[in-house]
Motif scaffolding. Structure first.
Motif, PDB file in Angstrom:
ATOM      1  N   ALA A 251       0.873  -1.352   0.167  1.00 36.62           N
ATOM      2  CA  ALA A 251       0.086   0.006  -0.051  1.00 36.62           C
ATOM      3  C   ALA A 251       0.932   1.256  -0.105  1.00 36.62           C
ATOM      4  O   ALA A 251       2.018   1.305   0.782  1.00 36.62           O
ATOM      5  CB  ALA A 251      -0.951  -0.068   1.120  1.00 36.62           C
ATOM      6  N   ASN A 254      -4.241   6.083   0.904  1.00 34.81           N
ATOM      7  CA  ASN A 254      -5.400   5.711   0.967  1.00 34.81           C
ATOM      8  C   ASN A 254      -6.297   6.769   0.437  1.00 34.81           C
ATOM      9  O   ASN A 254      -6.067   8.029   0.496  1.00 34.81           O
ATOM     10  CB  ASN A 254      -5.845   5.721   2.656  1.00 34.81           C
ATOM     11  N   TYR A 259      -7.279   1.261   0.680  1.00 36.05           N
ATOM     12  CA  TYR A 259      -5.613   1.318   0.408  1.00 36.05           C
ATOM     13  C   TYR A 259      -5.277   0.978  -0.931  1.00 36.05           C
ATOM     14  O   TYR A 259      -5.814  -0.077  -1.703  1.00 36.05           O
ATOM     15  CB  TYR A 259      -5.011   0.369   1.547  1.00 36.05           C
ATOM     16  N   ASP A 261      -2.307   0.314  -4.342  1.00 33.21           N
ATOM     17  CA  ASP A 261      -1.067   0.160  -4.683  1.00 33.21           C
ATOM     18  C   ASP A 261      -0.449   1.025  -5.496  1.00 33.21           C
ATOM     19  O   ASP A 261      -1.060   2.250  -5.724  1.00 33.21           O
ATOM     20  CB  ASP A 261      -0.728  -1.410  -5.085  1.00 33.21           C
ATOM     21  N   LEU A 267      -5.690  -2.234  -3.274  1.00 33.62           N
ATOM     22  CA  LEU A 267      -4.813  -3.485  -2.820  1.00 33.62           C
ATOM     23  C   LEU A 267      -5.903  -4.732  -2.658  1.00 33.62           C
ATOM     24  O   LEU A 267      -6.808  -4.478  -2.098  1.00 33.62           O
ATOM     25  CB  LEU A 267      -4.145  -3.076  -1.741  1.00 33.62           C
TER      26      LEU A 267
END
Length: 328
Positions: A251, A254, A259, A261, A267
């Motif tokens: 991660a 946010n 979260y 990637d 993710l």
């Protein structure tokens, strides 16, 4: 001028923990901003101590009773705005002076600065989707009253929690009040206790109605959280064990509760399957999408989102702008 009565003065030092003395605050603001008096002079005139004058002035600014507008920009920030717009194909770009003590203070500065830039985008009949957090709360509170006809403001994140402190981050109510718009909430927790409970909530007719309303939004207002600084974590919706897991899984930050990637994808992690939020894949379909965010911990996720075209407009600070352009 008549002095404040003793009853008005029986208040604590924290204006957020007492009954808000608006009339006293307005009187103080008038003396300070319009008459040019010092805080000590005001304290002596009104029969209160200088510390209280200082705190009520600050709270009046926070509540939007007093708004300060600077009618000029730094030339270097204008240059940054132009380069960001050209590099990433953005519409409106505003770069402000950061110089904040920390990212939390910067978030409030950006939110207040964005209020004036975003206001011309509000129109009769539109639906506005808004996330939550320090930045968007500050934006909502700094928004000038602008009555709209047949408008709606819709929350893009769950709104229910057992903790009253979440009100410090919930922006939907404030913005709807200032625009005289209908207010819609996602009637569920921000992070559910399980994937099963989230799926059950999503099947409810009321929830489907709000999601459909958000999908028809004309304007989206959002911010991002850095991996270590997101409001989701600060509020304790993610425990330390979960945070360690999602960090190791790759991660970088946010967005709308999820979260992401390094490719700005949600993710594949259990915590993301418990989030009750408007998915980024739907957010990108909103015609006008304003990102209001900045700070060192947020640069990675901001860069990933901007490269994927997740927002059409940006309000940020000069340091973050340079970092996004590879100059930081």
């Amino acid at each position: 001028m008549a002095r404040a009565t003793p009853d008005i003065l029986k208040l604590g030092d924290d204006p957020q923990r007492e009954s808000w003395p608006e009339q006293l605050a307005v009187r103080i603001c008038w003396h300070y901003y319009m008459l040019g008096r010092t805080q000590q002079e005001i304290a002596e005139t009104l029969g209160i101590n200088r510390v209280r004058v200082n705190r009520l002035l600050a709270e009046a600014r926070r509540r939007g009773i007093v708004r300060v507008t600077i009618h000029s920009k730094l030339a270097e920030n204008v240059s940054l705005e132009q380069r960001l717009a050209e590099t990433f194909g953005l519409n409106l770009v505003e770069v402000v002076i950061g110089d904040a003590a920390d990212e939390s203070q910067l978030a409030e500065v950006l939110g207040r600065a964005a209020a004036g830039s975003v206001s011309p985008l509000y129109e009769d009949g539109m639906t506005i989707g808004i996330a939550w957090g320090i930045t968007l709360k500050a934006l909502a509170q700094a928004t000038e009253e602008k009555p709209l006809q047949d408008a709606a403001v819709v929350s893009m994140l769950g709104s229910l929690t057992r903790r009253s402190s979440v009100d410090a981050y919930e922006a939907t109510t404030d913005l709807a009040a200032r625009l005289h718009a209908e207010c819609y909430y996602l009637p569920g927790p921000i992070v559910c206790d399980s994937e099963e409970s989230r799926n059950t909530i999503l099947q409810q007719p009321m929830m489907r109605e709000v999601f459909l309303k958000t999908q028809s939004a004309d304007l989206g207002l959002a911010s991002v959280g850095g991996l270590d600084s997101s409001t989701i974590r600060l509020m304790g919706f993610v425990n330390e064990a979960e945070f360690e897991e999602v960090s190791k899984a790759g991660a970088i930050g946010n967005f709308l509760g999820y979260y992401l990637d390094a490719q700005a994808e949600i993710l594949d992690h259990p915590i993301n399957r418990r989030v009750l939020g408007f998915p980024p894949s739907d957010f990108i379909k909103i015609p006008r999408r304003v990102m209001i965010s900045g700070g060192p911990t947020k640069v990675p996720v901001l860069r990933a989102l901007i490269e994927r075209g997740y927002f059409t407009d940006l309000v940020t600070d000069s340091d973050t702008a340079r970092a996004l352009l590879g100059e930081g």
